[in-house]
Enzyme design. Sequence first.
Site, mmCIF file in Angstrom:
data_model
loop_
_atom_site.group_PDB
_atom_site.id
_atom_site.type_symbol
_atom_site.label_atom_id
_atom_site.label_comp_id
_atom_site.label_asym_id
_atom_site.label_seq_id
_atom_site.Cartn_x
_atom_site.Cartn_y
_atom_site.Cartn_z
ATOM 1 N N LYS A 1 -5.676 -2.140 -3.016
ATOM 2 C CA LYS A 1 -4.627 -2.148 -4.024
ATOM 3 C C LYS A 1 -4.704 -3.442 -4.833
ATOM 4 O O LYS A 1 -5.014 -4.515 -4.290
ATOM 5 C CB LYS A 1 -3.272 -2.020 -3.338
ATOM 6 C CG LYS A 1 -2.073 -1.884 -4.263
ATOM 7 C CD LYS A 1 -0.808 -1.671 -3.436
ATOM 8 C CE LYS A 1 0.441 -1.563 -4.286
ATOM 9 N NZ LYS A 1 1.655 -1.331 -3.480
ATOM 10 N N SER B 1 4.161 2.556 -4.903
ATOM 11 C CA SER B 1 3.356 1.842 -5.882
ATOM 12 C C SER B 1 1.872 1.776 -5.538
ATOM 13 O O SER B 1 1.061 1.370 -6.364
ATOM 14 C CB SER B 1 3.893 0.419 -6.042
ATOM 15 O OG SER B 1 3.725 -0.331 -4.847
ATOM 16 N N SER C 1 6.097 2.486 -0.588
ATOM 17 C CA SER C 1 4.927 2.388 -1.461
ATOM 18 C C SER C 1 3.615 2.811 -0.823
ATOM 19 O O SER C 1 2.603 2.952 -1.519
ATOM 20 C CB SER C 1 4.789 0.956 -1.998
ATOM 21 O OG SER C 1 5.841 0.672 -2.885
#
Length: 517
Positions: free
Chosen positions: A122, A193, A217
């Site tokens: 990420k 996210s 997330s």
Amino acid sequence: MECGSLSISTAPARAQHSTNGSTPATTVRHLLLAFIAFTSGHGFQIEEATIEAIRSGFKNGSLTSTALVQFYQDRIARLNPVLHAVIEVNPDALRQAKRADAERCSCPHCCSGLHGIPVLLKDNIATRDRLNTTAGSFALLGSVLRRAGAIILGKANMEEWANFRNLEGLHAWSSRGGQGRNPYVLSADPCGSSTGSAIAAAANMAAVTIGTETDGSILCPASLNSVVGIKPTLGLTSRAGVIPISPRQDTVGPICRTMSDAVRVLDTIVGYDSHDALATKKASRYIPEGGYMQFLRADGLKGKRIGIPNGFFNYPNGTVQNLVFRQHLDMMRKHGAILIENINIANLSVILDVLNNGEQIALPAEFKLSLDAYLSDLSYSPVRSLADIIAFNNAHPIEEMLKEFGQLIFLVAETTTGIGAPERTAILELKKLSAYGLEELMKDQKLDAIVTPNDSASSVLAIGGMPGITVPAGYGKLGVPFGICFGGLKGYEPRLIQIAYAFEQATRVRKIPTFSP
């Protein structure tokens, strides 16, 4: 076959950034499926390959790390203009792959774990290399993965600022990566996210991926993209080098296509870190001797007491989700699980009301403190504070879609002046909600886990720093995936892994993406 000579992919990726095309959705789907059929027919079957299968390929000479990286780079180049899963490809990935192949040739028995395996991170996770988001010597995760021999393939797209810029969310969008798209139904919400991590794992754009979670997330995008997501106990994995929101809730975990892959990654990234000493020292007592792979047991449901708390499985009769979840619960009973129904998490409505439960008082202050400290430690950064970021957004309103999304949370956070009386009161209230809520329920009922759909219990787990694992559960009427989540008390990863793995093996729900318009 000569060691290191295999090549599968037709060409390495050239396009590293997402693009915005106007190709009709049906044409896009046909192109994607044609590409997948083409690349799946070259020697070793890389698509859907597990770490175990990849390691077997390394061992018998049917696969090399170089070929693996070339395959993923080519797949990223072709799929990313549609899915927007990857922000940046590591320019050193092929060099790392060739080194891994050479190491394997010179000492084949020395290479284990994630050695030679491409990992996508990420974008808020620093790696201490030529990729962006670099955080100098504090970039622990990149160092840990490199010591394990893993190849950092690149950075995954994410909702900008981990979806902590405004109240409504950014809907899987970032200014760098563009609009993330669900690979099963392109118009469906891929969630965030850790958007790109989940999309890339689902669409076979990397062997494994890693995401982060403050509240939902990992669990949400994993559920909606039909992959496995593990949100570890707070502190089980270091947050050093990760752009922060809250030290009380932030955690780092794997997002993969299978439980076995996710657990193998978890085994690699857990442990004490002096740069995140308080949290990792406290949680290190939960790490079992021999690691977590030993808990991948097909009979893992047998004898487990699993709670079904009220307030979550509220799907109307006749819906796909209602039918499928009923079938799953029946299956769990048949495999020996003891399901405890009609139980209540105290003050659940308060916990789930994230706008009024104290999170929106505590989190902005924690965010400003943590972010300013993080930015000040960077060896280089064009912004050094939250105030700088707000000013940058104001100066670039079109690129940052300021009119559409705003930056309300940023503005609220900037007005805070540290952890004062209101914040301490809010944090104490959150601790009480957790202690007298799920923690008390699990102890009173002697539960090994609770089961809930998708990420619906993420806030319940987040405020107590507790772990959760989501596994693919099914596909809705239009083909949009949904997941099932098993959550528990701090340190309950062994139990959750047993339950989630047994569920996965009994149901075998996951299928490859369809790229439906």
